[in-house]
Scaffold this motif. Structure first.
Motif, PDB file in Angstrom:
ATOM      1  N   ALA A   1      27.119  36.126  28.250  1.00  0.00           N
ATOM      2  CA  ALA A   1      28.447  36.179  28.861  1.00  0.00           C
ATOM      3  C   ALA A   1      28.451  35.432  30.188  1.00  0.00           C
ATOM      4  O   ALA A   1      29.404  34.703  30.500  1.00  0.00           O
ATOM      5  CB  ALA A   1      28.868  37.632  29.068  1.00  0.00           C
ATOM      6  N   LYS A   2      27.395  35.594  30.962  1.00  0.00           N
ATOM      7  CA  LYS A   2      27.288  34.918  32.254  1.00  0.00           C
ATOM      8  C   LYS A   2      27.188  33.411  32.066  1.00  0.00           C
ATOM      9  O   LYS A   2      27.834  32.626  32.794  1.00  0.00           O
ATOM     10  CB  LYS A   2      26.060  35.433  33.010  1.00  0.00           C
ATOM     11  CG  LYS A   2      25.908  34.852  34.402  1.00  0.00           C
ATOM     12  CD  LYS A   2      24.678  35.435  35.099  1.00  0.00           C
ATOM     13  CE  LYS A   2      24.514  34.818  36.490  1.00  0.00           C
ATOM     14  NZ  LYS A   2      23.298  35.329  37.171  1.00  0.00           N
TER      15      LYS A   2
ATOM     16  N   PHE B   1      34.186  31.684  18.293  1.00  0.00           N
ATOM     17  CA  PHE B   1      33.237  31.138  19.262  1.00  0.00           C
ATOM     18  C   PHE B   1      32.388  32.254  19.881  1.00  0.00           C
ATOM     19  O   PHE B   1      31.173  32.130  19.988  1.00  0.00           O
ATOM     20  CB  PHE B   1      33.981  30.381  20.368  1.00  0.00           C
ATOM     21  CG  PHE B   1      33.107  30.053  21.546  1.00  0.00           C
ATOM     22  CD1 PHE B   1      32.153  29.046  21.467  1.00  0.00           C
ATOM     23  CD2 PHE B   1      33.223  30.769  22.737  1.00  0.00           C
ATOM     24  CE1 PHE B   1      31.325  28.757  22.558  1.00  0.00           C
ATOM     25  CE2 PHE B   1      32.412  30.478  23.830  1.00  0.00           C
ATOM     26  CZ  PHE B   1      31.458  29.468  23.738  1.00  0.00           C
ATOM     27  N   CYS B   2      33.042  33.337  20.289  1.00  0.00           N
ATOM     28  CA  CYS B   2      32.319  34.451  20.918  1.00  0.00           C
ATOM     29  C   CYS B   2      31.321  35.082  19.961  1.00  0.00           C
ATOM     30  O   CYS B   2      30.196  35.419  20.351  1.00  0.00           O
ATOM     31  CB  CYS B   2      33.311  35.509  21.412  1.00  0.00           C
ATOM     32  SG  CYS B   2      34.303  34.995  22.823  1.00  0.00           S
ATOM     33  N   ASN B   3      31.696  35.236  18.706  1.00  0.00           N
ATOM     34  CA  ASN B   3      30.808  35.848  17.724  1.00  0.00           C
ATOM     35  C   ASN B   3      29.657  34.927  17.337  1.00  0.00           C
ATOM     36  O   ASN B   3      28.557  35.387  17.035  1.00  0.00           O
ATOM     37  CB  ASN B   3      31.591  36.233  16.467  1.00  0.00           C
ATOM     38  CG  ASN B   3      32.540  37.397  16.706  1.00  0.00           C
ATOM     39  OD1 ASN B   3      32.286  38.248  17.551  1.00  0.00           O
ATOM     40  ND2 ASN B   3      33.642  37.430  15.985  1.00  0.00           N
ATOM     41  N   LYS B   4      29.936  33.634  17.340  1.00  0.00           N
ATOM     42  CA  LYS B   4      28.922  32.659  16.919  1.00  0.00           C
ATOM     43  C   LYS B   4      27.897  32.403  18.010  1.00  0.00           C
ATOM     44  O   LYS B   4      26.711  32.198  17.728  1.00  0.00           O
ATOM     45  CB  LYS B   4      29.607  31.351  16.527  1.00  0.00           C
ATOM     46  CG  LYS B   4      28.664  30.284  15.999  1.00  0.00           C
ATOM     47  CD  LYS B   4      29.430  29.017  15.656  1.00  0.00           C
ATOM     48  CE  LYS B   4      28.489  27.914  15.192  1.00  0.00           C
ATOM     49  NZ  LYS B   4      29.211  26.645  14.930  1.00  0.00           N
ATOM     50  N   PHE B   5      28.341  32.413  19.272  1.00  0.00           N
ATOM     51  CA  PHE B   5      27.442  32.074  20.378  1.00  0.00           C
ATOM     52  C   PHE B   5      26.497  33.246  20.659  1.00  0.00           C
ATOM     53  O   PHE B   5      26.881  34.243  21.230  1.00  0.00           O
ATOM     54  CB  PHE B   5      28.240  31.739  21.641  1.00  0.00           C
ATOM     55  CG  PHE B   5      27.373  31.218  22.769  1.00  0.00           C
ATOM     56  CD1 PHE B   5      27.101  29.868  22.882  1.00  0.00           C
ATOM     57  CD2 PHE B   5      26.824  32.088  23.702  1.00  0.00           C
ATOM     58  CE1 PHE B   5      26.299  29.381  23.917  1.00  0.00           C
ATOM     59  CE2 PHE B   5      26.026  31.620  24.734  1.00  0.00           C
ATOM     60  CZ  PHE B   5      25.765  30.264  24.838  1.00  0.00           C
ATOM     61  N   GLN B   6      25.266  33.108  20.262  1.00  0.00           N
ATOM     62  CA  GLN B   6      24.282  34.167  20.457  1.00  0.00           C
ATOM     63  C   GLN B   6      23.026  33.667  21.166  1.00  0.00           C
ATOM     64  O   GLN B   6      22.018  34.319  21.195  1.00  0.00           O
ATOM     65  CB  GLN B   6      23.894  34.774  19.100  1.00  0.00           C
ATOM     66  CG  GLN B   6      25.065  35.360  18.332  1.00  0.00           C
ATOM     67  CD  GLN B   6      25.610  36.629  18.971  1.00  0.00           C
ATOM     68  OE1 GLN B   6      24.947  37.244  19.794  1.00  0.00           O
ATOM     69  NE2 GLN B   6      26.813  37.026  18.587  1.00  0.00           N
TER      70      GLN B   6
END
Length: 210
Positions: free
Chosen positions: A99-100, A34-39
């Motif tokens: 991130a925010k 999820f972290c890597n995909k969310f851009q």
């Protein structure tokens, strides 16, 4: 927090560097994905992830524990730990904003750090070494990771700034890094993601053999 870490104030970032990367190594594949995909500012994607948290007790418990740790160490403290995270992992404006957004929309403060550290690791993976480190380089690396800064190292071992810079340059060149801060991060990434790193290169070698 200072008492908990048992470190002097000037050495807090040593502990935070190690613990942040070590923590990232135990994060589930689903959370990392999820972290890597969310851009981008995709609220729909965040809502889908929130549903996954609700449906997955293991993921929910992990994030709840992470939130408790975050609040104890980063909020109920007089030190600027977020500033240290930004100094160590140097997220750009886009990463900070993403991130925010994730943190605010999930209601999880810990996602701010998780997102930044996971993406930093992903951006610098895999880790390649050109050669083995010398004994002097290993001593310097260990000191800067666990004991103190460059100035205290020079005093302890009675070496000149020039001698120190030679070893630092060699370490950075070996890892293709511009500065020692990033080199130390990369070394810890290799340490805690060694198995994954080895598997990546094994796959590359298998493809070359075809």
């Amino acid at each position: 927090m200072k008492k908990l870490l048992n470190l002097k104030n000037e050495n807090l970032e040593l502990k935070i560097r190690r613990e942040a990367i070590k923590f990232a190594s135990i994060i589930s594949g689903e959370l990392r994905q999820f972290c890597n995909k969310f851009q981008k500012k995709d609220i729909k994607e965040i809502n889908e992830f929130k549903q996954k948290i609700d449906d997955d007790n293991t993921l929910k418990e992990f994030l709840n524990r992470s939130e408790i740790i975050y609040k104890f160490n980063f909020i109920e403290s007089d030190s600027k730990y977020i500033d240290i995270i930004f100094k160590l992992f140097k997220p750009d404006r886009i990463y900070k904003n993403n991130a925010k957004i994730i943190s605010e929309n999930t209601g999880l403060h810990c996602m701010l750090i998780i997102y930044i550290v996971i993406n930093y690791i992903n951006d610098n993976f895999p880790v390649r070494f050109r050669k083995s480190f010398s004994k002097e380089e290993k001593n310097l690396i260990k000191y800067l990771l666990f004991r103190g800064n460059e100035e205290s190292y020079m005093k302890k071992y009675n070496i000149s700034k020039n001698e120190l810079n030679i070893n630092i340059k060699s370490i950075c060149d070996n890892l293709k890094c511009k500065d020692i801060n990033k080199s130390l991060n990369i070394i810890l990434i290799e340490k805690y993601f060694r198995k994954e790193n080895s598997e990546f290169f094994n796959k590359i070698n298998e493809l070359k053999a075809i």
